[in-house]
Scaffold this active site. Structure first.
Site, short mmCIF file in Angstrom:
data_model
loop_
_atom_site.label_atom_id
_atom_site.label_comp_id
_atom_site.label_asym_id
_atom_site.label_seq_id
_atom_site.Cartn_x
_atom_site.Cartn_y
_atom_site.Cartn_z
CG HIS A 161 -2.59 0.41 -3.92
ND1 HIS A 161 -2.90 0.54 -2.60
CD2 HIS A 161 -2.66 -0.92 -4.19
CE1 HIS A 161 -3.14 -0.64 -2.07
NE2 HIS A 161 -3.00 -1.55 -3.01
CB SER B 63 0.86 -3.23 3.93
OG SER B 63 -0.16 -4.20 4.06
#
Ligand code: PAF
Length: 311
Positions: A59, A207
């Site tokens: 991210h 993840s």
């Protein structure tokens, strides 16, 4: 012989760590629309990084890309219930807004939108963005309704923030295609930027769901990225028959054990239709369960993400 102690070149004041500013967090649609209008005045460009929180370096690579390219970055943190199936992990999905805000502050983000479910889906909400085409393959087949939820919430976030550019990760490669399709089909304006997968040093794709893995499951999960590396190696060595490549990937995964494959696909990177020969950039993608954790991963064979051309 004695050595004189060396004097540091930098004045001590240059080395003082600056306090990290916590981003402002807005939680209503009216507030974020107002703030983005102010930020976007004087032709300043806005970058949007939509997330479901539990932020990791993947991210943050999207955040860094937005920060480098746009005048202001808006990050949204919203675990979107409509993209989870009834038996999926919506309630268990990791949530840690405080840690997310610290990480975003460290990356220079000043504005975060973290709405409640009721704010995004108020009583009486009845309008969804449906999709077909690329959305019907892979994840669409395994997770009915998933992309309907994704495109509905992303359309809402794009309408609220009105960014010049919106950033998504290659790990959700199919999601990025589905969003590109929506933006084109609904005459929306943002550019869609897709940033490369960030991996652990042993290859595991980052993840938010990796936190569910036990140490033993995490070791087994490496079979996913290893099978993709094998596919890349086979193509580099001249193998062009996708049936051979897929068979070798399956064999590797089965040899590890404890990894329940949902699909492996070698496909055209624009349509996601399966291909029988590697005749240009090809996406290799897979989804599997390791214990109860569902993981996805992909790579571009015979090329890289940056070789792909989207109009
Ligand atoms: O990729 C995700 O984290 C989500 O699907 C997204 C794009 C934030 C929509 O909820």
């Amino acid at each position: 012989m004695t050595t004189e102690p060396t004097t540091p070149d930098k004045a001590p004041s240059e080395e003082i760590e600056r306090p990290i500013r916590r981003p402002e967090v807005l939680s209503t649609c009216d507030e974020i629309v107002g703030a983005c209008r102010v930020l976007g005045s004087d032709r300043a460009t806005l970058g949007l990084v939509p997330t479901m929180g539990a932020l990791h370096a993947g991210h943050l690579s999207l955040v860094d890309a937005a920060q480098a390219e746009c005048d202001h970055t808006v990050v949204t943190v919203f675990v979107n219930p409509t993209q989870f199936g009834p038996k999926e992990d919506f309630s268990a999905y990791p949530r840690d807004l405080d840690a997310d805000l610290v990480a975003l502050g460290q990356h220079g983000v000043t504005l975060v939108f973290a709405p409640s479910t009721e704010e995004i889906y108020p009583e009486g909400f009845a309008t969804y963005v449906e999709n077909d085409g690329v959305a019907s393959e892979w994840e669409g087949a395994c997770r009915p309704g998933h992309f309907r939820g994704v495109t509905t919430v992303v359309a809402k976030l794009l309408n609220l923030v009105m960014p010049k550019v919106a950033y998504f990760g290659q790990k959700d490669y199919q999601q990025s295609l589905v969003i590109r399709r929506m933006v084109a089909d609904l005459n929306m304006h943002p550019e869609i930027r897709v940033c490369p997968i960030v991996r652990e040093s042993d290859g595991l794709a980052l993840s938010s769901r990796n936190v569910y893995l036990s140490a033993e499951e995490r070791l087994r999960a490496l079979a996913l990225s290893q099978s993709l590396r094998l596919a890349e190696q086979l193509v580099d060595d001249g193998e062009g028959d996708t049936a051979v490549i897929e068979r070798r990937m399956r064999q590797l995964i089965e040899s590890v054990g404890g990894v329940a494959l949902e699909y492996i696909a070698l496909a055209d990177p624009y349509t996601l239709k399966s291909v029988s020969e590697i005749a240009g950039p090809t996406v290799a993608a897979l989804a599997a369960r390791v214990g109860s954790t569902r993981l996805i991963d992909n790579t571009i064979l015979s090329g890289t993400l940056s070789d792909l051309e989207f109009s």
